[in-house]
Design a protein around this motif. Structure first.
Motif, PDB file in Angstrom:
ATOM      1  N   ALA A  32       0.882  -1.381  -0.036  1.00 42.88           N
ATOM      2  CA  ALA A  32      -0.056   0.001  -0.061  1.00 42.88           C
ATOM      3  C   ALA A  32       0.965   1.184  -0.184  1.00 42.88           C
ATOM      4  N   GLU A  33       1.796   1.263   0.915  1.00 42.30           N
ATOM      5  CA  GLU A  33       2.837   2.241   0.714  1.00 42.30           C
ATOM      6  C   GLU A  33       3.490   2.795  -0.389  1.00 42.30           C
ATOM      7  N   ARG A  34       3.961   1.586  -1.282  1.00 45.22           N
ATOM      8  CA  ARG A  34       4.481   1.645  -2.530  1.00 45.22           C
ATOM      9  C   ARG A  34       3.610   2.280  -3.317  1.00 45.22           C
ATOM     10  N   SER A  35       2.272   1.695  -3.355  1.00 45.21           N
ATOM     11  CA  SER A  35       1.355   2.404  -4.592  1.00 45.21           C
ATOM     12  C   SER A  35       1.181   3.793  -4.251  1.00 45.21           C
ATOM     13  N   THR A  36       1.056   4.076  -3.027  1.00 48.58           N
ATOM     14  CA  THR A  36       0.759   5.320  -2.706  1.00 48.58           C
ATOM     15  C   THR A  36       1.873   6.330  -3.203  1.00 48.58           C
ATOM     16  N   THR A  37       3.131   6.022  -2.849  1.00 49.72           N
ATOM     17  CA  THR A  37       4.200   6.716  -3.568  1.00 49.72           C
ATOM     18  C   THR A  37       4.206   6.598  -4.806  1.00 49.72           C
ATOM     19  N   ALA A  80       1.765   6.599  -7.058  1.00 51.21           N
ATOM     20  CA  ALA A  80       0.916   7.443  -7.349  1.00 51.21           C
ATOM     21  C   ALA A  80       1.211   8.928  -7.275  1.00 51.21           C
ATOM     22  N   ALA A  81       1.805   9.393  -6.116  1.00 50.60           N
ATOM     23  CA  ALA A  81       2.056  10.553  -5.901  1.00 50.60           C
ATOM     24  C   ALA A  81       3.135  11.054  -6.695  1.00 50.60           C
TER      25      ALA A  81
END
Length: 169
Positions: A113-118, A120-121
């Protein structure tokens, strides 16, 4: 051998030395595990006047507190009685394997989840930094040649003009 019982959390005293070893990330993982399958291993306390002193199970205790529980499964005893001794060896091993598998899964999900958020940002930042293409039928803008007044009709014409005039593109 003492049997597990429900103990009131507000009567359990945690010694200062034990409090120093508290790791919030472990409490979160145990709280998630307790929500999923319940408390598997009782805490160990010893009686001391009108309260109970925690001997083993600080993170389990804090996880139950975080979940809003008023009681926790525990064993009254002395430092010699270990809560894992209450379960058979094979049950302890199986419980530990299950717990580790759940914790590993939770950790991997959190990292994903952290990787996908990063990612996307990063994509959003790169898109906002890119120049936007001109809309059809409109010119991109004036050249930087000091007001020659010539308008370009396509991106390639604009780039050619910028190169010729020494401008940035």
């Amino acid at each position: 051998m003492p049997s597990p019982e429900n103990l009131p959390i507000d009567q359990i005293y945690v010694p200062l030395k034990k409090r120093e070893t508290l790791r919030p990330e472990v409490v979160e993982e145990i709280a998630a595990s307790i929500l999923e399958i319940g408390q598997q291993i009782p805490i160990l306390v010893r009686p001391d006047e009108s309260r109970l002193v925690l001997l083993e199970g600080l993170h389990r205790l804090e996880a139950c507190k975080a979940l809003g529980e008023t009681t926790i499964i525990g064993v009254r005893g002395s430092a010699e009685v270990h809560p894992k001794a209450l379960l058979s060896d094979s049950a302890v091993i199986e419980a530990e394997r299950d717990k580790m598998a759940r914790l590993r899964k939770l950790r991997l999900e959190k990292e994903a989840a952290e990787r996908s958020t990063t990612a996307a940002a990063t994509i959003a930042e790169s898109k906002s930094a890119e120049p936007r293409p001109a809309r059809s039928g409109k010119s991109i803008g004036r050249g930087s040649s000091g007001g020659q007044g010539s308008k370009t009709k396509t991106l390639s014409e604009w780039i050619t003009q910028q190169k010729r005039d020494g401008g940035r593109y």
